[in-house]
Design a protein around this motif. Structure first.
Motif, short mmCIF file in Angstrom:
data_model
loop_
_atom_site.label_atom_id
_atom_site.label_comp_id
_atom_site.label_asym_id
_atom_site.label_seq_id
_atom_site.Cartn_x
_atom_site.Cartn_y
_atom_site.Cartn_z
N ALA A 1 0.84 -1.20 0.00
CA ALA A 1 0.00 0.00 0.00
C ALA A 1 0.87 1.24 0.00
O ALA A 1 2.08 1.19 0.29
CB ALA A 1 -0.93 0.00 1.21
N ALA A 2 0.26 2.35 -0.33
CA ALA A 2 0.94 3.65 -0.31
C ALA A 2 0.13 4.61 0.55
O ALA A 2 -1.08 4.77 0.34
CB ALA A 2 1.09 4.20 -1.73
N GLN A 3 0.79 5.21 1.53
CA GLN A 3 0.17 6.29 2.30
C GLN A 3 0.25 7.56 1.47
O GLN A 3 1.33 7.97 1.04
CB GLN A 3 0.89 6.48 3.62
CG GLN A 3 0.39 7.67 4.44
CD GLN A 3 -1.02 7.48 4.93
OE1 GLN A 3 -1.33 6.51 5.62
NE2 GLN A 3 -1.90 8.42 4.59
N VAL A 4 -0.89 8.18 1.21
CA VAL A 4 -0.94 9.40 0.40
C VAL A 4 -0.78 10.61 1.31
O VAL A 4 -1.50 10.76 2.30
CB VAL A 4 -2.27 9.50 -0.38
CG1 VAL A 4 -2.27 10.75 -1.25
CG2 VAL A 4 -2.48 8.25 -1.22
N MET A 5 0.19 11.47 0.97
CA MET A 5 0.48 12.68 1.73
C MET A 5 0.27 13.88 0.80
O MET A 5 0.75 13.87 -0.34
CB MET A 5 1.92 12.69 2.22
CG MET A 5 2.40 11.39 2.85
SD MET A 5 1.94 11.23 4.56
CE MET A 5 2.97 12.47 5.33
N LEU A 6 -0.39 14.91 1.29
CA LEU A 6 -0.69 16.07 0.43
C LEU A 6 -0.41 17.39 1.14
O LEU A 6 -0.53 17.49 2.36
CB LEU A 6 -2.16 16.05 -0.01
CG LEU A 6 -2.63 14.86 -0.86
CD1 LEU A 6 -4.12 14.98 -1.14
CD2 LEU A 6 -1.84 14.76 -2.16
N GLY A 7 -0.04 18.39 0.34
CA GLY A 7 0.01 19.76 0.84
C GLY A 7 1.33 20.23 1.40
O GLY A 7 1.40 21.34 1.93
N GLY A 8 2.41 19.43 1.28
CA GLY A 8 3.70 19.87 1.79
C GLY A 8 4.44 20.71 0.76
O GLY A 8 3.99 20.89 -0.37
N GLY A 9 5.61 21.23 1.16
CA GLY A 9 6.45 21.94 0.21
C GLY A 9 7.07 23.21 0.76
O GLY A 9 6.78 23.64 1.89
N THR A 10 7.91 23.80 -0.04
CA THR A 10 8.65 25.01 0.34
C THR A 10 7.82 26.26 0.07
O THR A 10 7.20 26.38 -0.99
CB THR A 10 9.96 25.09 -0.46
OG1 THR A 10 10.72 23.90 -0.24
CG2 THR A 10 10.78 26.30 -0.07
N ILE A 11 7.82 27.17 1.04
CA ILE A 11 7.20 28.48 0.86
C ILE A 11 8.29 29.51 0.52
O ILE A 11 8.17 30.27 -0.42
CB ILE A 11 6.42 28.90 2.11
CG1 ILE A 11 5.26 27.93 2.34
CG2 ILE A 11 5.91 30.34 1.97
CD1 ILE A 11 4.53 28.13 3.65
N GLY A 12 9.38 29.47 1.29
CA GLY A 12 10.50 30.36 1.02
C GLY A 12 11.00 31.06 2.26
O GLY A 12 10.27 31.22 3.25
N ASP A 13 12.29 31.42 2.25
CA ASP A 13 12.94 32.14 3.34
C ASP A 13 12.79 31.42 4.68
O ASP A 13 12.55 32.05 5.71
CB ASP A 13 12.40 33.57 3.44
CG ASP A 13 13.36 34.49 4.20
OD1 ASP A 13 14.57 34.20 4.21
OD2 ASP A 13 12.89 35.50 4.76
N GLY A 14 12.91 30.10 4.66
CA GLY A 14 12.87 29.32 5.89
C GLY A 14 11.50 28.79 6.27
O GLY A 14 11.38 28.06 7.26
#
Length: 698
Positions: A477-490
């Motif tokens: 199976a795969a756990q689905v993860m959503l909504g992460g990522g870089t915004i910027g400046d830390g």
């Protein structure tokens, strides 16, 4: 006499390699325990594979920099000792697999001839210091962070402050506020800043502290808006001293720096860091910005070529090529599927690039390559070369550029085959969602387990390997993860767990999400904004039909890239190091530490001598406590418990307390007088402890 001949100019490296061979022979003769030997080899980049009897060797390449000569050397090594493949990692290392343990010293010696190290590539150490691949040529950078990353690597390599910590420690340097080195998920992350002081520009860094991925992601705390450049190394040293003394050592699942902050609070951790400043080897450290210089641009004449496919060339140029800050030069990204490139391809690549790019290739955080100082007239040649090698795939750093760890191919902790899943997804997106090769604000990342080596925790769409039960069977199976990522400046976002689906349905997951996003997003809405507007529950309901286990086909009981029915076979992981506290070896290690302290004192390396003496104090106390069945989980705990159980009843006596004696280390500057006195005290304590040990056993 060692079984191979070294020809190294650096006697320290030569001695390390010879010592590794001695330890291997001692282990094979049963003279060193498995746990102790595991710790030793991990600190030398030698990591157990899923397959018995062979090793993965991690080659440490600070900030991902590798020259033509070094890349060819690594290819030669992989041909001779490994599987004729080079695996590029998200920490800008190169890994080779299926290496015999007996051959690792010889392999290391050959790598060292071209200034390549394995030292502290694994284990409870400072791991490879990463940096934005574009450092030095980034149009948006305030200054080149490469020399600072190099200084950090050099200063802390073989440094006793961080040689035997409770867990690994990771640092990164981003080239600009775009934060392409992900400062927000590192133990220490740095973003370059320039401020004007007395009319003059001053370099410094924004500092992020205590981030991390793994199975429980934590976003880092911003602790300095501007740390002057010459305070960088002392600040890192103070932080490592705090981690070494106060960090967890028994439960490795709670032993990362982020958990220490959770336990003590960010204000207390910052206070402890400030208190360590007096003990640092240096109070300021001017970084030699000439230690890493920009490479010479290619000078040879270029024979004009036409692209072998004009349409593909234009797409590739639009997505994989950018203008450097140096006028008239371009940076070229190379997509490397799953980070794997054969040694044969690597040789052809280097041969074809010479005269067209600078001799400074950078490994990128998404397992690709960056070529520098490319002239406009060389672009068609490079495209043709990459096309010949099947490396001209467009869409670098786009939705179609999927990051993945090795998964069940070689990793002990892998649950599912993440590499084949990545290959299938890339082909699918390129065929059915072609427009997403231009989308750089929606990224897919995959890990074979929850530990996030494939960075699924910071993905817009992430997957990690798992399993579910249905009809009396276990299926991948795969756990689905959503909504992460870089915004910027830390600033960044941690992906949320949304739903778990059979792994063969990830294509449908991606298809549903991309189709939905294209259909319903507003014109200027990126995926983060779209996800926030729709909410997690919206995506859960969107994907819920794919989690239905009543509609399974026989094929869904088989993992990607396999023909046999799925079965979980998780071994003992080594990526996070191991906890080594065997009573039988502790006092022997104290003898080693005292000898190291004496040698450091002779070389006038006073801070190192003091830290080795400090370790001798703590290791001796740890051994005596274990004889009473007391297993303190931090070095500070060892110091406190020794007072409680040995000083309080008069078994050992000190002018004030054991704690006061040992913690002189952060009360005095590292002078020769203090180093000599402190080592004498540590040695006397060890001898007294060793003499009393038999009578103190319970």
């Amino acid at each position: 006499m060692q079984s191979f001949r070294t020809e190294l100019e650096n006697p320290v490296v030569e001695q390390e390699i010879i010592e590794l061979e001695k330890k291997i022979k001692a282990f094979q003769a049963g003279q060193i325990t498995d746990e102790k030997f595991r710790s030793l080899r991990l600190a030398r980049g030698v990591y157990g594979q899923r397959q018995p009897g062979v090793q993965m060797v991690r080659i440490k390449l600070p900030f991902g920099k590798v020259t033509f000569k070094q890349l060819l050397r690594i290819a030669d090594i992989s041909d001779e000792y490994a599987s004729k493949n080079l695996h590029l990692t998200t920490r800008q290392d190169i890994q080779i697999h299926y290496v015999s343990l007996d051959k690792t010293p010889e392999l290391w010696a050959k790598l060292a001839q071209d200034d390549i190290t394995l030292r502290e590539a694994c284990g409870n150490t400072v791991r490879n210091v990463t940096a934005s691949a574009t450092a030095g040529i980034d149009p948006e950078e305030p200054f080149d962070v490469s020399p600072y990353a190099h200084a950090t690597f050099s200063y802390f390599l073989r440094n006793p402050v961080c040689a035997e910590m409770g867990r690994k420690f990771k640092m990164s340097f981003s080239s600009s506020e775009r934060d392409t080195a992900f400062s927000y998920i590192h133990d220490l992350g740095f973003i370059p800043k320039v401020r004007i002081t007395d009319g003059q520009p001053q370099r410094g860094f924004k500092v992020l502290l205590g981030g991390g991925l793994g199975s429980q992601p934590f976003l880092a705390y911003p602790v300095h808006d501007f740390l002057p450049e010459d305070e960088l190394i002392p600040y890192i040293e103070s932080t490592l001293r705090v981690f070494d003394r106060h960090g967890e050592r028994n439960n490795r699942n709670k032993a990362r720096f982020k958990y220490l902050i959770g336990k003590l609070g960010i204000e207390e951790v910052q206070r402890l860091i400030a208190a360590e400043a007096i003990a640092n080897k240096v109070k300021t450290y001017p970084v030699d910005t000439n230690a890493v210089v920009l490479p010479e641009p290619p000078q040879s004449a270029v024979v004009a070529e036409e692209p072998i496919n004009n349409i593909n060339y234009e797409i590739w140029r639009a997505t994989n090529v950018f203008k450097q800050k140096q006028a008239a030069y371009f940076g070229v990204y190379v997509k490397v599927l799953t980070g794997d490139i054969s040694t044969a391809k690597a040789r052809v690549l280097v041969s074809g690039l010479k005269g067209h790019v600078a001799d400074d290739i950078r490994i990128t955080q998404n397992q690709g390559l960056l070529l520098k100082f490319v002239r406009e007239e060389s672009l068609p040649h490079i495209f043709n070369l990459l096309t010949e090698l099947d490396l001209a795939s467009p869409g670098f750093e786009s939705t179609s550029d999927v990051t993945t760890c090795p998964g069940t191919d070689t990793c002990n902790l892998g649950i599912s085959n993440s590499t084949e899943m990545a290959r299938v997804l890339e082909r699918y997106i390129q065929e059915f969602h072609t427009d997403f090769i231009y989308e750089q604000n929606l990224k897919i990342k995959i890990s074979g387990c929850m530990n996030s080596c494939g960075q699924h925790g910071l993905a817009h769409i992430g997957f990690h390997g798992s399993s579910v039960k249905a009809n009396g069977k276990v299926l991948p199976a795969a756990q689905v993860m959503l909504g992460g990522g870089t915004i910027g400046d830390g600033e960044g976002r941690v992906a949320e767990r949304v739903i778990k689906v059979p792994t063969k349905r990830v294509l449908q997951v991606v298809d549903l999400i991309l189709t939905d996003y294209k259909a319903y997003k507003t014109e200027q809405e990126d995926f983060h904004a779209y996800y926030d507007r729709q909410t997690k529950d919206y995506f859960y309901r969107l994907l819920k039909p794919l989690s239905d286990l009543t509609t399974l086909t026989e094929d869904e009981y088989i993992d990607w890239g396999h023909q046999e029915t799925f079965a979980t076979a998780i071994g003992v992981g080594e990526c996070a190091g191991v906890v080594i506290d065997l009573v039988a070896t502790l006092l022997f290690e104290v003898e080693e530490k005292i000898e190291w302290a004496k040698k450091a004192l002779e070389k006038e390396q006073y801070a190192d001598a003091i830290y080795h003496a400090y370790s001798a104090f703590v290791w001796t106390a740890k051994a005596l406590l274990l004889d009473k069945g007391i297993n303190a989980s931090t070095q500070q705990g060892v110091i406190t418990e020794f007072d409680n159980h040995y000083t309080a009843d008069g078994t050992f006596s000190f002018p004030t307390s054991f704690s006061e004696r040992v913690l002189q280390i952060n009360k005095y500057s590292p002078s020769p007088e203090f180093a000599k006195a402190y080592l004498i005290q540590a040695t006397a304590f060890y001898y007294e402890g060793a003499e009393r040990r038999d009578s103190l056993k319970v």
